[in-house]
Design a protein around this motif. Structure first.
Motif, PDB file in Angstrom:
ATOM      1  N   HIS A  16       0.829  -1.212   0.000  1.00  0.00           N
ATOM      2  CA  HIS A  16       0.000   0.000   0.000  1.00  0.00           C
ATOM      3  C   HIS A  16       0.860   1.258   0.000  1.00  0.00           C
ATOM      4  O   HIS A  16       0.551   2.223  -0.714  1.00  0.00           O
ATOM      5  N   ARG A  69     -18.374  -6.896  -5.745  1.00  0.00           N
ATOM      6  CA  ARG A  69     -17.184  -6.110  -6.111  1.00  0.00           C
ATOM      7  C   ARG A  69     -16.536  -6.735  -7.345  1.00  0.00           C
ATOM      8  O   ARG A  69     -16.369  -7.949  -7.410  1.00  0.00           O
ATOM      9  N   ASN A  72     -11.710  -5.795  -7.599  1.00  0.00           N
ATOM     10  CA  ASN A  72     -11.214  -4.960  -6.510  1.00  0.00           C
ATOM     11  C   ASN A  72     -10.494  -5.843  -5.495  1.00  0.00           C
ATOM     12  O   ASN A  72     -10.835  -7.015  -5.333  1.00  0.00           O
ATOM     13  N   ILE A  74      -9.022  -7.739  -2.175  1.00  0.00           N
ATOM     14  CA  ILE A  74      -9.403  -8.269  -0.873  1.00  0.00           C
ATOM     15  C   ILE A  74      -8.103  -8.665  -0.184  1.00  0.00           C
ATOM     16  O   ILE A  74      -7.126  -9.039  -0.846  1.00  0.00           O
ATOM     17  N   GLU A  81      -2.844  -9.744  -1.378  1.00  0.00           N
ATOM     18  CA  GLU A  81      -3.990  -8.891  -1.667  1.00  0.00           C
ATOM     19  C   GLU A  81      -4.384  -9.092  -3.128  1.00  0.00           C
ATOM     20  O   GLU A  81      -4.096  -8.271  -3.995  1.00  0.00           O
ATOM     21  N   GLN A  83      -6.866  -9.547  -6.487  1.00  0.00           N
ATOM     22  CA  GLN A  83      -7.992  -8.805  -7.045  1.00  0.00           C
ATOM     23  C   GLN A  83      -8.840  -9.776  -7.854  1.00  0.00           C
ATOM     24  O   GLN A  83      -8.716  -9.853  -9.075  1.00  0.00           O
ATOM     25  N   TYR A  96     -16.400  -0.148   2.718  1.00  0.00           N
ATOM     26  CA  TYR A  96     -14.984  -0.456   2.920  1.00  0.00           C
ATOM     27  C   TYR A  96     -14.078   0.736   2.601  1.00  0.00           C
ATOM     28  O   TYR A  96     -12.991   0.584   2.069  1.00  0.00           O
ATOM     29  N   HIS A 100      -9.734  -2.564   2.638  1.00  0.00           N
ATOM     30  CA  HIS A 100     -10.343  -3.587   1.788  1.00  0.00           C
ATOM     31  C   HIS A 100     -10.944  -4.708   2.635  1.00  0.00           C
ATOM     32  O   HIS A 100     -10.501  -4.955   3.759  1.00  0.00           O
TER      33      HIS A 100
END
Length: 186
Positions: A16, A69, A72, A74, A81, A83, A96, A100
């Motif tokens: 991130h 979703r 996107n 999770i 992470e 998608q 959210y 996420h």
């Protein structure tokens, strides 16, 4: 003698930070799996059609307690992470906003696969099972079938059902998800 190469996994938190600092271009399609940044395959028209079809189907029939979703992220552990093409997650008022969904929020994941079926089966499905996601669908466009994986146990699903053209793919988790494989595949 070649130098020893050491792999340093990237955490979701660092991933991130990298994104916030512009490490990835806006059009980069990447996801984090097991601490590795993985470049995602381009989405072909058949793949996109299946995702759009399922999105339309789910949006019309899914219980109001869920959000559908599309592609996107999770969070499924400290190092992953993904998608997924589709994730059906518990509805929250903030949608959210501050983070996420995690495995405990996810009722169902759907991966549409053409060239990525081996990767999705070997790398993503174990992450989904480990996160406790109750059900994952793998829609294999090459073999033209739908795999419904459910009953997660550690890093695998205990039960897998395969549905072919002429049959209805049926969810074990979401009763509204029951439709002909021929309609899914187009």
């Amino acid at each position: 003698m070649l130098p020893r190469v050491k792999h340093y996994p990237i955490s979701v938190e660092l991933y991130h930070i990298m994104a916030e600092r512009g490490t990835f271009a806006p059009d980069d399609r990447v996801e984090l799996i097991d601490g590795e940044i993985i470049e995602m395959s381009p989405i072909g028209s058949r793949h996109a059609r299946v995702v759009d079809f399922l999105n339309d189907f789910l949006a019309r029939r899914i219980d109001a307690n869920y959000i559908v979703r599309i592609q996107n992220p999770i969070v499924v552990g400290d190092l992953s992470e993904p998608q997924p093409d589709i994730a059906v997650v518990a509805r929250r008022e903030d949608f959210y906003r501050d983070g996420h969904p995690t495995g405990k929020d996810v009722a169902l994941v759907i991966e549409v696969c053409d060239s990525t079926v081996a990767f999705d089966r070997a790398r993503k499905l174990p992450k989904y099972a480990e996160a406790g996601i109750p059900e994952t669908w793998l829609i294999d466009l090459e073999s033209e079938h739908v795999e419904v994986h459910f009953s997660p146990k550690e890093t695998a699903y205990g039960i897998v059902k395969i549905f072919l053209r002429g049959e209805n793919a049926v969810s074990e988790t979401l009763p509204a998800l029951n439709l002909p494989v021929s309609d899914i595949l187009g």
